[in-house]
Motif scaffolding. Sequence first.
Motif, mmCIF file in Angstrom:
data_model
loop_
_atom_site.group_PDB
_atom_site.id
_atom_site.type_symbol
_atom_site.label_atom_id
_atom_site.label_comp_id
_atom_site.label_asym_id
_atom_site.label_seq_id
_atom_site.Cartn_x
_atom_site.Cartn_y
_atom_site.Cartn_z
ATOM 1 N N GLY A 89 8.104 15.201 -1.104
ATOM 2 C CA GLY A 89 8.587 16.567 -1.227
ATOM 3 C C GLY A 89 9.785 16.892 -0.360
ATOM 4 N N GLY A 90 10.275 15.911 0.391
ATOM 5 C CA GLY A 90 11.441 16.152 1.229
ATOM 6 C C GLY A 90 12.735 15.942 0.463
ATOM 7 N N MET A 91 13.834 15.745 1.199
ATOM 8 C CA MET A 91 15.153 15.576 0.568
ATOM 9 C C MET A 91 15.277 14.230 -0.127
ATOM 10 S SD MET A 91 17.878 17.114 3.314
ATOM 11 C CE MET A 91 17.224 16.271 4.750
ATOM 12 N N ASN A 92 14.588 13.225 0.386
ATOM 13 C CA ASN A 92 14.759 11.871 -0.137
ATOM 14 C C ASN A 92 13.802 11.584 -1.281
ATOM 15 O OD1 ASN A 92 16.568 11.554 1.948
ATOM 16 N ND2 ASN A 92 15.144 10.461 3.280
ATOM 17 N N ASN A 93 14.282 10.852 -2.261
ATOM 18 C CA ASN A 93 13.443 10.359 -3.357
ATOM 19 C C ASN A 93 13.852 8.920 -3.598
ATOM 20 O OD1 ASN A 93 11.767 12.625 -4.938
ATOM 21 N ND2 ASN A 93 13.614 13.550 -4.089
ATOM 22 N N ARG A 94 13.268 7.995 -2.833
ATOM 23 C CA ARG A 94 13.802 6.641 -2.860
ATOM 24 C C ARG A 94 12.735 5.612 -2.492
ATOM 25 N NH1 ARG A 94 17.158 6.428 2.817
ATOM 26 N NH2 ARG A 94 15.344 6.923 4.076
ATOM 27 N N LEU A 95 13.043 4.385 -2.867
ATOM 28 C CA LEU A 95 12.235 3.213 -2.557
ATOM 29 C C LEU A 95 13.086 2.287 -1.710
ATOM 30 C CD1 LEU A 95 9.930 1.081 -2.987
ATOM 31 C CD2 LEU A 95 11.043 0.520 -5.160
ATOM 32 N N PRO A 115 8.227 10.076 -5.150
ATOM 33 C CA PRO A 115 7.630 8.742 -5.160
ATOM 34 C C PRO A 115 6.508 8.711 -4.131
ATOM 35 C CG PRO A 115 9.722 8.692 -3.972
ATOM 36 C CD PRO A 115 9.561 10.091 -4.498
ATOM 37 N N HIS A 116 5.277 8.576 -4.590
ATOM 38 C CA HIS A 116 4.118 8.951 -3.777
ATOM 39 C C HIS A 116 3.307 7.766 -3.266
ATOM 40 C CE1 HIS A 116 0.280 11.230 -2.998
ATOM 41 N NE2 HIS A 116 1.168 12.127 -2.593
ATOM 42 N N SER A 117 3.420 6.619 -3.934
ATOM 43 C CA SER A 117 2.629 5.460 -3.531
ATOM 44 C C SER A 117 3.343 4.210 -4.011
ATOM 45 C CB SER A 117 1.220 5.559 -4.136
ATOM 46 O OG SER A 117 0.424 4.436 -3.801
ATOM 47 N N VAL A 118 3.157 3.095 -3.274
ATOM 48 C CA VAL A 118 3.856 1.857 -3.616
ATOM 49 C C VAL A 118 2.927 0.674 -3.383
ATOM 50 C CG1 VAL A 118 4.886 1.699 -1.294
ATOM 51 C CG2 VAL A 118 5.946 0.478 -3.213
ATOM 52 N N THR A 119 3.014 -0.323 -4.272
ATOM 53 C CA THR A 119 2.271 -1.559 -4.082
ATOM 54 C C THR A 119 3.052 -2.703 -4.718
ATOM 55 O OG1 THR A 119 0.071 -2.565 -4.212
ATOM 56 C CG2 THR A 119 0.858 -1.434 -6.184
ATOM 57 N N VAL A 120 2.674 -3.924 -4.365
ATOM 58 C CA VAL A 120 3.359 -5.118 -4.863
ATOM 59 C C VAL A 120 2.322 -6.026 -5.506
ATOM 60 C CG1 VAL A 120 4.779 -7.105 -4.223
ATOM 61 C CG2 VAL A 120 5.109 -4.923 -3.054
ATOM 62 N N ASP A 121 2.656 -6.586 -6.679
ATOM 63 C CA ASP A 121 1.699 -7.467 -7.347
ATOM 64 C C ASP A 121 1.949 -8.930 -6.977
ATOM 65 O OD1 ASP A 121 3.766 -8.433 -8.975
ATOM 66 O OD2 ASP A 121 3.183 -7.254 -10.713
ATOM 67 N N ALA A 122 1.219 -9.824 -7.619
ATOM 68 C CA ALA A 122 1.324 -11.254 -7.307
ATOM 69 C C ALA A 122 2.459 -11.925 -8.068
ATOM 70 C CB ALA A 122 0.000 -11.941 -7.627
ATOM 71 N N ILE A 129 8.692 -5.070 4.141
ATOM 72 C CA ILE A 129 8.092 -3.734 4.062
ATOM 73 C C ILE A 129 8.699 -2.952 2.900
ATOM 74 C CG2 ILE A 129 7.887 -1.525 5.285
ATOM 75 C CD1 ILE A 129 8.069 -3.129 7.909
ATOM 76 N N TYR A 130 7.846 -2.231 2.185
ATOM 77 C CA TYR A 130 8.289 -1.323 1.117
ATOM 78 C C TYR A 130 7.825 0.084 1.489
ATOM 79 C CZ TYR A 130 8.688 -5.795 -1.250
ATOM 80 O OH TYR A 130 9.011 -7.094 -1.555
ATOM 81 N N VAL A 131 8.755 1.016 1.472
ATOM 82 C CA VAL A 131 8.439 2.408 1.806
ATOM 83 C C VAL A 131 8.904 3.302 0.661
ATOM 84 C CG1 VAL A 131 8.834 4.318 3.420
ATOM 85 C CG2 VAL A 131 8.740 1.970 4.279
ATOM 86 N N VAL A 132 8.028 4.195 0.208
ATOM 87 C CA VAL A 132 8.493 5.273 -0.676
ATOM 88 C C VAL A 132 8.662 6.514 0.194
ATOM 89 C CG1 VAL A 132 7.794 4.547 -2.976
ATOM 90 C CG2 VAL A 132 6.087 5.525 -1.465
ATOM 91 N N ASP A 133 9.874 7.043 0.158
ATOM 92 C CA ASP A 133 10.281 8.127 1.047
ATOM 93 C C ASP A 133 10.519 9.369 0.217
ATOM 94 O OD1 ASP A 133 11.187 9.528 3.256
ATOM 95 O OD2 ASP A 133 13.218 8.711 3.133
ATOM 96 N N GLY A 134 9.603 10.300 0.312
ATOM 97 C CA GLY A 134 9.824 11.525 -0.430
ATOM 98 C C GLY A 134 8.569 12.222 -0.891
ATOM 99 N N GLN A 167 9.593 12.965 5.176
ATOM 100 C CA GLN A 167 8.242 12.944 4.625
ATOM 101 C C GLN A 167 7.956 11.634 3.863
ATOM 102 O OE1 GLN A 167 7.067 16.665 2.705
ATOM 103 N NE2 GLN A 167 8.618 17.753 3.885
ATOM 104 N N PRO A 168 8.004 10.486 4.552
ATOM 105 C CA PRO A 168 7.702 9.218 3.890
ATOM 106 C C PRO A 168 6.253 9.181 3.419
ATOM 107 C CG PRO A 168 7.754 8.916 6.269
ATOM 108 C CD PRO A 168 8.220 10.323 6.011
ATOM 109 N N ALA A 169 6.054 8.824 2.151
ATOM 110 C CA ALA A 169 4.735 9.006 1.541
ATOM 111 C C ALA A 169 3.803 7.815 1.711
ATOM 112 C CB ALA A 169 4.894 9.333 0.059
ATOM 113 N N ASP A 170 4.327 6.600 1.554
ATOM 114 C CA ASP A 170 3.421 5.443 1.523
ATOM 115 C C ASP A 170 4.186 4.187 1.916
ATOM 116 O OD1 ASP A 170 0.983 4.113 1.103
ATOM 117 O OD2 ASP A 170 1.287 3.887 -1.058
ATOM 118 N N ILE A 171 3.415 3.167 2.310
ATOM 119 C CA ILE A 171 3.998 1.914 2.769
ATOM 120 C C ILE A 171 3.141 0.755 2.279
ATOM 121 C CG2 ILE A 171 2.770 2.187 4.979
ATOM 122 C CD1 ILE A 171 5.044 0.579 6.292
#
Length: 305
Positions: A151-157, A183-190, A144-149, A132-136
């Motif tokens: 509600g599934g087994m994984n809770n990781r970035l 971990p539900h959403s991910v973003t990168v700043d400048a 690429i940055y992925v938050v995976d979790g 259940q990967p949440a966001d990219i």
Amino acid sequence: EYFSPWRGEQQMYKLDIGWPKTPEHFTGQTFCVAVDSLHGLVYVGQRGDNVPKVLVFSEEGYFLHSWNDTVEMPHGIFVWNTETGSSVWITDVGTGKYGHTVKQYSPLGKLMQVLGTPGNAGSSLIPLQFDQPADIFVEDTGEIYVVDGDGGMNNRLLKLSDDYKEIWLTGTNGSGIGQFKIPHSVTVDAFGRVWVADRDNKRIQVFDKVTGEWLGSWSGCFSEDGPYSVRFTADYKYLIVAQLNINRLAILAAPPVGSIGDCVMVHSVQLADETKPHLVDVDMRSGAIYVAEIGAQQVQKYIPL
């Protein structure tokens, strides 16, 4: 509760009541939205039986087309522009034959790349095995940055190179430093930092994008409800955070460099009851905020004043 010096200011955003021109195209639950600022396009991911899973609108609000193939349950969506073209990345949390994947599509919906094993929920031991990967978020470089979790087994970035190799991976299930609970959403700043909405821990955690090192966390603004979505404004001065259960967009002051400190809420946009804002995106050219609302089953556009 401390008061920020901006509290008395005028509203920062107003609702664009004319967007979209034809809201009847929203026929499912609208979970995510992504802006292609370069080409003036807005992609919406929705769920439901017998509904198109991806809708494409112009930034003026005209419906252009939709596509459906190999998308089961879209959760997060992101547009990546390069000099050679643009593509649309979608995280799919479905449990059927297409789910548990992160997929890249052409703007017209042709499947170009699949990360993960379709239909197989992963374990955190294998980098490219999602649950259940949440966001990219994809940088200009293709990293690429992925938050995976969701509600599934994984809770990781997870950070991947432009050829989909693991650069670093951090996070386990928990409430400690660098741990996550959804971990539900991910973003990168400048400024070289990765921001993660650590939803059920009611905080945002920040990491160094090169090393994955933990830099700090914000929890002071989220006592009422955890952060669901994180996106920066075009000037990187503010972080826009959706809070689903209290139907609110929080506008937080973003620290330029140095200490993360704790969050300062500059402003907020109170949405109607039961709107349930899930994920947002920001047009990096016009500054407009698009909000995917599960409860209202629509995407709304807010324009800066």
